[in-house]
Design an enzyme around this catalytic site. Structure first.
Site, PDB file in Angstrom:
ATOM      1  N   LYS A  47       0.810  -1.225   0.000  1.00  0.00           N
ATOM      2  CA  LYS A  47       0.000   0.000   0.000  1.00  0.00           C
ATOM      3  C   LYS A  47       0.843   1.276   0.000  1.00  0.00           C
ATOM      4  CE  LYS A  47      -4.300  -1.626   2.106  1.00  0.00           C
ATOM      5  NZ  LYS A  47      -5.271  -1.395   3.198  1.00  0.00           N
ATOM      6  N   ASP A  83     -10.077   3.315   2.367  1.00  0.00           N
ATOM      7  CA  ASP A  83     -10.258   2.650   3.669  1.00  0.00           C
ATOM      8  C   ASP A  83     -10.977   3.560   4.670  1.00  0.00           C
ATOM      9  OD1 ASP A  83      -9.141   0.172   3.058  1.00  0.00           O
ATOM     10  OD2 ASP A  83      -7.102   0.798   3.557  1.00  0.00           O
TER      11      ASP A  83
HETATM   12  P1  NAP Z   1      -0.404  -2.814  10.636  1.00  0.00           P
HETATM   13  O1  NAP Z   1      -0.108  -1.582   9.876  1.00  0.00           O
HETATM   14  O2  NAP Z   1       0.590  -3.917  10.674  1.00  0.00           O
HETATM   15  O3  NAP Z   1      -0.714  -2.374  12.166  1.00  0.00           O
HETATM   16  C1  NAP Z   1      -0.917  -3.351  13.177  1.00  0.00           C
HETATM   17  C2  NAP Z   1      -1.364  -2.673  14.463  1.00  0.00           C
HETATM   18  O4  NAP Z   1      -1.654  -3.714  15.423  1.00  0.00           O
HETATM   19  C3  NAP Z   1      -0.290  -1.783  15.113  1.00  0.00           C
HETATM   20  O5  NAP Z   1      -0.923  -0.738  15.832  1.00  0.00           O
HETATM   21  C4  NAP Z   1       0.397  -2.767  16.068  1.00  0.00           C
HETATM   22  O6  NAP Z   1       1.025  -2.147  17.151  1.00  0.00           O
HETATM   23  C5  NAP Z   1      -0.814  -3.524  16.569  1.00  0.00           C
HETATM   24  N1  NAP Z   1      -0.451  -4.844  17.108  1.00  0.00           N
HETATM   25  C6  NAP Z   1      -0.055  -5.927  16.400  1.00  0.00           C
HETATM   26  N2  NAP Z   1       0.203  -6.962  17.244  1.00  0.00           N
HETATM   27  C7  NAP Z   1      -0.048  -6.490  18.504  1.00  0.00           C
HETATM   28  C8  NAP Z   1       0.053  -7.066  19.795  1.00  0.00           C
HETATM   29  N3  NAP Z   1       0.445  -8.347  19.977  1.00  0.00           N
HETATM   30  N4  NAP Z   1      -0.279  -6.306  20.868  1.00  0.00           N
HETATM   31  C9  NAP Z   1      -0.693  -5.022  20.698  1.00  0.00           C
HETATM   32  N5  NAP Z   1      -0.796  -4.412  19.492  1.00  0.00           N
HETATM   33  C10 NAP Z   1      -0.464  -5.141  18.408  1.00  0.00           C
HETATM   34  O7  NAP Z   1      -1.757  -3.499  10.143  1.00  0.00           O
HETATM   35  P2  NAP Z   1      -3.053  -2.798   9.482  1.00  0.00           P
HETATM   36  O8  NAP Z   1      -2.951  -2.871   8.020  1.00  0.00           O
HETATM   37  O9  NAP Z   1      -3.292  -1.485  10.142  1.00  0.00           O
HETATM   38  O10 NAP Z   1      -4.196  -3.850   9.904  1.00  0.00           O
HETATM   39  C11 NAP Z   1      -4.560  -4.004  11.262  1.00  0.00           C
HETATM   40  C12 NAP Z   1      -5.808  -4.883  11.378  1.00  0.00           C
HETATM   41  O11 NAP Z   1      -6.887  -4.272  10.679  1.00  0.00           O
HETATM   42  C13 NAP Z   1      -5.668  -6.286  10.787  1.00  0.00           C
HETATM   43  O12 NAP Z   1      -6.361  -7.172  11.645  1.00  0.00           O
HETATM   44  C14 NAP Z   1      -6.387  -6.186   9.454  1.00  0.00           C
HETATM   45  O13 NAP Z   1      -6.941  -7.417   9.045  1.00  0.00           O
HETATM   46  C15 NAP Z   1      -7.501  -5.197   9.786  1.00  0.00           C
HETATM   47  N6  NAP Z   1      -7.967  -4.444   8.618  1.00  0.00           N
HETATM   48  C16 NAP Z   1      -9.285  -4.536   8.294  1.00  0.00           C
HETATM   49  C17 NAP Z   1      -9.773  -3.831   7.219  1.00  0.00           C
HETATM   50  C18 NAP Z   1     -11.244  -3.934   6.844  1.00  0.00           C
HETATM   51  O14 NAP Z   1     -11.587  -3.531   5.738  1.00  0.00           O
HETATM   52  N7  NAP Z   1     -12.086  -4.433   7.715  1.00  0.00           N
HETATM   53  C19 NAP Z   1      -8.918  -3.011   6.458  1.00  0.00           C
HETATM   54  C20 NAP Z   1      -7.565  -2.925   6.828  1.00  0.00           C
HETATM   55  C21 NAP Z   1      -7.106  -3.647   7.918  1.00  0.00           C
HETATM   56  P3  NAP Z   1       2.609  -1.732  17.050  1.00  0.00           P
HETATM   57  O15 NAP Z   1       2.640  -0.430  16.303  1.00  0.00           O
HETATM   58  O16 NAP Z   1       3.016  -1.611  18.466  1.00  0.00           O
HETATM   59  O17 NAP Z   1       3.299  -2.854  16.303  1.00  0.00           O
END
Ligand code: NAP
Length: 262
Positions: A47, A83
């Site tokens: 992205k 998004d």
């Molecule tokens: P990302 O950029 O990798 O961000 C992940 C986030 O989760 C960060 O804030 C990270 O914290 C936190 N995190 C991960 N593991 C953790 C843990 N063990 N304890 C506490 N915090 C933790 O991912 P993203 O693209 O934003 O996606 C995040 C989620 O949203 C995923 O589950 C994805 O499937 C979902 N999503 C859904 C949609 C939809 O259309 N419904 C769209 C996009 C994403 P740190 O910064 O501390 O690592």
């Protein structure tokens, strides 16, 4: 989702998943343009990496620093992000929430959080952001501040501070990956901080109900999972490509059927 919308409208189009290796990203984008594609969706982990390969960005994509939708038009390659707008539309349609004068607690500061915080902060509401890595939350808040009506406030993950902010928040949004299959017994917020006045959204869609959402539902809170955001970001992508709204219900049904068989 897209295929069922094409079928419902008898539109002569196809939507296909294409696996691309990072070293081939530029060739893949140019190839799609050369082949006459209308556009592309882009997902993790490309992205941000596609941005230097595009000829232009919409203002939302520019501020969020992320592209999930590409349009090929008049020899240009335009990047957009749907998004944030998809999130808001789903929240309005499913829970009847409009952002004005609300306090939002956003859990997480990754890519999805950036899009959601930018979208909310364009309106007159207060966004609180908390994240395991606090510096990431600070970077997000600083990046969004120039386009925000009210500057997002970063909240340390210390229990009493979290309790204070959770109490003030009308809507709690989980954007972390905590609650997915590998961490399904974990909640991104201590459950005891929830009360039945909260409206709770988890953007995870698989599983359909995370521990956070189940706990909130059992308390009597209105809840929403990530299916709506996924559908509405696709609807917004369609609108960007073709300027028309697709049959949303058909897209919800296709996605729910697909998730049910996983
Ligand atoms: P990302 O950029 O990798 O961000 C992940 C986030 O989760 C960060 O804030 C990270 O914290 C936190 N995190 C991960 N593991 C953790 C843990 N063990 N304890 C506490 N915090 C933790 O991912 P993203 O693209 O934003 O996606 C995040 C989620 O949203 C995923 O589950 C994805 O499937 C979902 N999503 C859904 C949609 C939809 O259309 N419904 C769209 C996009 C994403 P740190 O910064 O501390 O690592």
């Amino acid at each position: 989702m897209h295929t069922s919308a094409f079928q419902a409208l008898e539109k002569a189009a196809v939507y296909v998943p294409l696996l691309v290796q990072e070293q081939d990203l530029a060739k893949a984008i140019q190839g799609a343009q050369a082949l006459g594609f209308t556009g592309l969706n882009v997902t993790v982990p490309f992205k941000e990496k596609v941005i230097p390969l595009l000829t232009g960005l919409t203002s939302d994509a520019q501020v969020v620093g992320s592209v999930n939708t590409i349009l090929f038009k008049d020899n240009k390659i335009i990047g957009h992000t749907t998004d944030g707008a998809g999130f808001q539309q789903a929240m309005e349609m499913e829970l009847g929430i409009s952002p004005e004068h609300k306090n939002f607690l956003v859990l997480g500061a990754g890519g999805a959080a950036r899009a959601i915080v930018h979208q909310l902060a364009k309106q007159d509401c207060q966004v609180f952001i908390t994240n395991r890595t606090l510096q990431r939350a600070t970077t997000l808040a600083t990046g969004i501040a120039p386009t925000a009506v009210r500057k997002p406030i970063v909240v340390e993950q210390e229990f009493s501070r979290l309790a204070e902010v959770t109490k003030k928040s009308h809507v709690i949004i989980n954007t972390t990956s905590l609650g997915m299959e590998a961490t399904k017994d974990q909640s991104p917020l201590p459950i005891e901080l929830l009360n039945k006045e909260h409206q709770v959204i988890d953007i995870i869609y698989n599983p359909a109900e995370t521990l956070l959402l189940r706990s909130a539902r059992e308390l009597g809170c209105p809840v929403q999972n990530g299916v709506g955001m996924l559908v509405w970001q696709a609807v917004k992508a369609w609108e960007f490509w073709w300027g028309v709204t697709p049959p949303v219900q058909a897209m919800y049904e296709a996605l729910n059927n697909s998730l049910a068989t996983r």
